[in-house]
Motif scaffolding. Structure first.
Motif, mmCIF file in Angstrom:
data_model
loop_
_atom_site.group_PDB
_atom_site.id
_atom_site.type_symbol
_atom_site.label_atom_id
_atom_site.label_comp_id
_atom_site.label_asym_id
_atom_site.label_seq_id
_atom_site.Cartn_x
_atom_site.Cartn_y
_atom_site.Cartn_z
ATOM 1 N N ILE A 7 0.875 -1.188 0.000
ATOM 2 C CA ILE A 7 0.000 0.000 0.000
ATOM 3 C C ILE A 7 0.904 1.227 0.000
ATOM 4 C CG2 ILE A 7 -1.811 1.330 1.148
ATOM 5 C CD1 ILE A 7 -2.606 -1.202 2.689
ATOM 6 N N PHE A 8 0.735 2.084 -0.982
ATOM 7 C CA PHE A 8 1.365 3.403 -0.968
ATOM 8 C C PHE A 8 0.443 4.277 -0.128
ATOM 9 C CE2 PHE A 8 2.725 1.229 -4.756
ATOM 10 C CZ PHE A 8 4.085 1.484 -4.809
ATOM 11 N N LYS A 9 0.898 4.615 1.080
ATOM 12 C CA LYS A 9 0.039 5.300 2.047
ATOM 13 C C LYS A 9 -0.198 6.756 1.628
ATOM 14 C CE LYS A 9 1.418 2.301 5.895
ATOM 15 N NZ LYS A 9 1.708 2.224 7.342
ATOM 16 N N PRO A 10 -1.190 7.421 2.257
ATOM 17 C CA PRO A 10 -1.520 8.791 1.827
ATOM 18 C C PRO A 10 -0.336 9.757 1.814
ATOM 19 C CG PRO A 10 -3.251 7.959 3.238
ATOM 20 C CD PRO A 10 -2.160 6.921 3.263
ATOM 21 N N ASP A 11 0.597 9.629 2.772
ATOM 22 C CA ASP A 11 1.747 10.549 2.790
ATOM 23 C C ASP A 11 2.613 10.362 1.550
ATOM 24 O OD1 ASP A 11 2.267 8.014 4.204
ATOM 25 O OD2 ASP A 11 4.315 8.754 4.436
ATOM 26 N N CYS A 12 2.730 9.130 1.083
ATOM 27 C CA CYS A 12 3.548 8.828 -0.104
ATOM 28 C C CYS A 12 2.948 9.502 -1.342
ATOM 29 C CB CYS A 12 3.610 7.307 -0.279
ATOM 30 S SG CYS A 12 4.686 6.761 -1.599
ATOM 31 N N ILE A 13 1.613 9.474 -1.404
ATOM 32 C CA ILE A 13 0.928 10.106 -2.543
ATOM 33 C C ILE A 13 1.015 11.629 -2.418
ATOM 34 C CG2 ILE A 13 -1.310 10.376 -3.682
ATOM 35 C CD1 ILE A 13 -1.886 7.452 -2.829
ATOM 36 N N ASP A 14 0.753 12.167 -1.218
ATOM 37 C CA ASP A 14 0.814 13.623 -1.001
ATOM 38 C C ASP A 14 2.181 14.182 -1.402
ATOM 39 O OD1 ASP A 14 -1.693 13.570 0.073
ATOM 40 O OD2 ASP A 14 -1.065 13.852 2.156
ATOM 41 N N SER A 108 6.891 9.532 10.395
ATOM 42 C CA SER A 108 6.682 9.147 11.800
ATOM 43 C C SER A 108 6.339 7.660 11.857
ATOM 44 C CB SER A 108 5.529 9.960 12.402
ATOM 45 O OG SER A 108 4.308 9.507 11.867
ATOM 46 N N GLY A 109 6.216 7.157 13.084
ATOM 47 C CA GLY A 109 5.883 5.743 13.281
ATOM 48 C C GLY A 109 4.576 5.340 12.620
ATOM 49 N N MET A 110 3.703 6.314 12.375
ATOM 50 C CA MET A 110 2.448 6.022 11.687
ATOM 51 C C MET A 110 2.518 6.404 10.210
ATOM 52 S SD MET A 110 -1.349 7.395 12.600
ATOM 53 C CE MET A 110 -1.255 6.474 14.119
ATOM 54 N N ILE A 111 3.110 7.550 9.944
ATOM 55 C CA ILE A 111 3.125 8.112 8.588
ATOM 56 C C ILE A 111 4.442 7.666 7.943
ATOM 57 C CG2 ILE A 111 2.957 10.306 7.315
ATOM 58 C CD1 ILE A 111 1.418 11.399 9.749
ATOM 59 N N ASN A 112 4.409 6.426 7.439
ATOM 60 C CA ASN A 112 5.675 5.766 7.078
ATOM 61 C C ASN A 112 5.689 5.179 5.665
ATOM 62 O OD1 ASN A 112 3.960 3.669 7.562
ATOM 63 N ND2 ASN A 112 5.143 2.748 9.225
ATOM 64 N N VAL A 113 5.079 5.888 4.736
ATOM 65 C CA VAL A 113 5.239 5.706 3.282
ATOM 66 C C VAL A 113 4.471 4.525 2.688
ATOM 67 C CG1 VAL A 113 6.868 5.747 1.341
ATOM 68 C CG2 VAL A 113 7.626 6.529 3.608
ATOM 69 N N ALA A 114 4.724 3.327 3.211
ATOM 70 C CA ALA A 114 4.144 2.163 2.533
ATOM 71 C C ALA A 114 3.955 1.007 3.499
ATOM 72 C CB ALA A 114 5.048 1.718 1.388
ATOM 73 N N HIS A 115 2.994 0.157 3.148
ATOM 74 C CA HIS A 115 2.818 -1.141 3.797
ATOM 75 C C HIS A 115 3.385 -2.208 2.866
ATOM 76 C CE1 HIS A 115 0.897 -4.753 5.407
ATOM 77 N NE2 HIS A 115 0.626 -5.044 4.139
ATOM 78 N N ALA A 116 3.987 -3.242 3.433
ATOM 79 C CA ALA A 116 4.356 -4.427 2.647
ATOM 80 C C ALA A 116 4.082 -5.666 3.480
ATOM 81 C CB ALA A 116 5.829 -4.365 2.253
ATOM 82 N N SER A 117 3.593 -6.717 2.855
ATOM 83 C CA SER A 117 3.265 -7.962 3.570
ATOM 84 C C SER A 117 4.469 -8.465 4.351
ATOM 85 C CB SER A 117 2.847 -9.049 2.574
ATOM 86 O OG SER A 117 1.833 -8.586 1.722
ATOM 87 N N ASP A 118 4.193 -9.039 5.537
ATOM 88 C CA ASP A 118 5.302 -9.480 6.396
ATOM 89 C C ASP A 118 5.559 -10.975 6.331
ATOM 90 O OD1 ASP A 118 3.142 -10.440 7.764
ATOM 91 O OD2 ASP A 118 3.538 -9.347 9.628
#
Ligand code: ADP
Length: 147
Positions: A7-14, A108-118
């Motif tokens: 997931i490209f998180k909202p901060d990555c898109i912004d 930040s610990g929450m606003i961290n660009v992307a999710h990737a499966s673990d």
């Protein structure tokens, strides 16, 4: 061949880092087998983030992740799950080395660009959860090696 879910998180898109991050995955040799923009609903987020849903930060995480559309991707490649997690770096960007995606672009610990499966299992489950069958495009390894 493994598959992982991003997931490209909202901060990555912004911050317009989607191309840079996706480019790193392509340069590492991984193939894009699914890609789309979507809005994550609170219900979907509660399933995806079930392992942190009981933690105090979860309401803020849910608000952040559903605040605007995200881009989701499915990637395929050798050892893609572990290699993408390495490229991403640890959850907290302050602990992430320069050269990792979170180290370079995280906030930040929450606003961290992307999710990737673990894990390999979660890669399969998460692709299934976020993509419909017709949205994943199989890569034929024989055709790839011939080109
Ligand atoms: P990862 O995304 O590195 O696999 P987790 O699965 O532990 O990390 O957490 C899921 C997401 O929850 C993180 O990517 C981050 O956005 C958020 N998160 C995790 N820990 C915290 C925290 N201590 N404070 C705020 N947000 C957090």
């Amino acid at each position: 061949m493994q598959r992982t879910f991003i997931i490209f998180k909202p901060d990555c898109i912004d911050k317009k880092h989607v191309g840079a991050v996706l480019g790193r995955f392509e340069q590492a040799g991984f193939s894009i087998i699914g890609l789309k923009m979507m809005h994550l609903t609170p219900a979907l987020l509660r399933v995806h983030y079930a392992h942190v849903a009981h933690l105090p930060f979860f309401p803020r995480l849910e608000q952040f992740m559903s605040s605007r559309p995200v881009i989701v991707a499915a990637l395929q490649g050798e050892n893609v799950v572990a290699r993408v997690r390495e490229m991403l770096g640890p959850t907290d960007p302050k602990k992430a080395a320069p050269g990792t995606i979170r180290g370079d672009f995280g906030e930040s610990g929450m606003i961290n660009v992307a999710h990737a499966s673990d894990s390999v299992e979660n890669g399969i489950l998460e692709i299934d959860r976020f993509f419909k069958p017709g949205e994943i495009f199989e890569i034929d390894p024989v055709a790839l090696s011939a080109s």
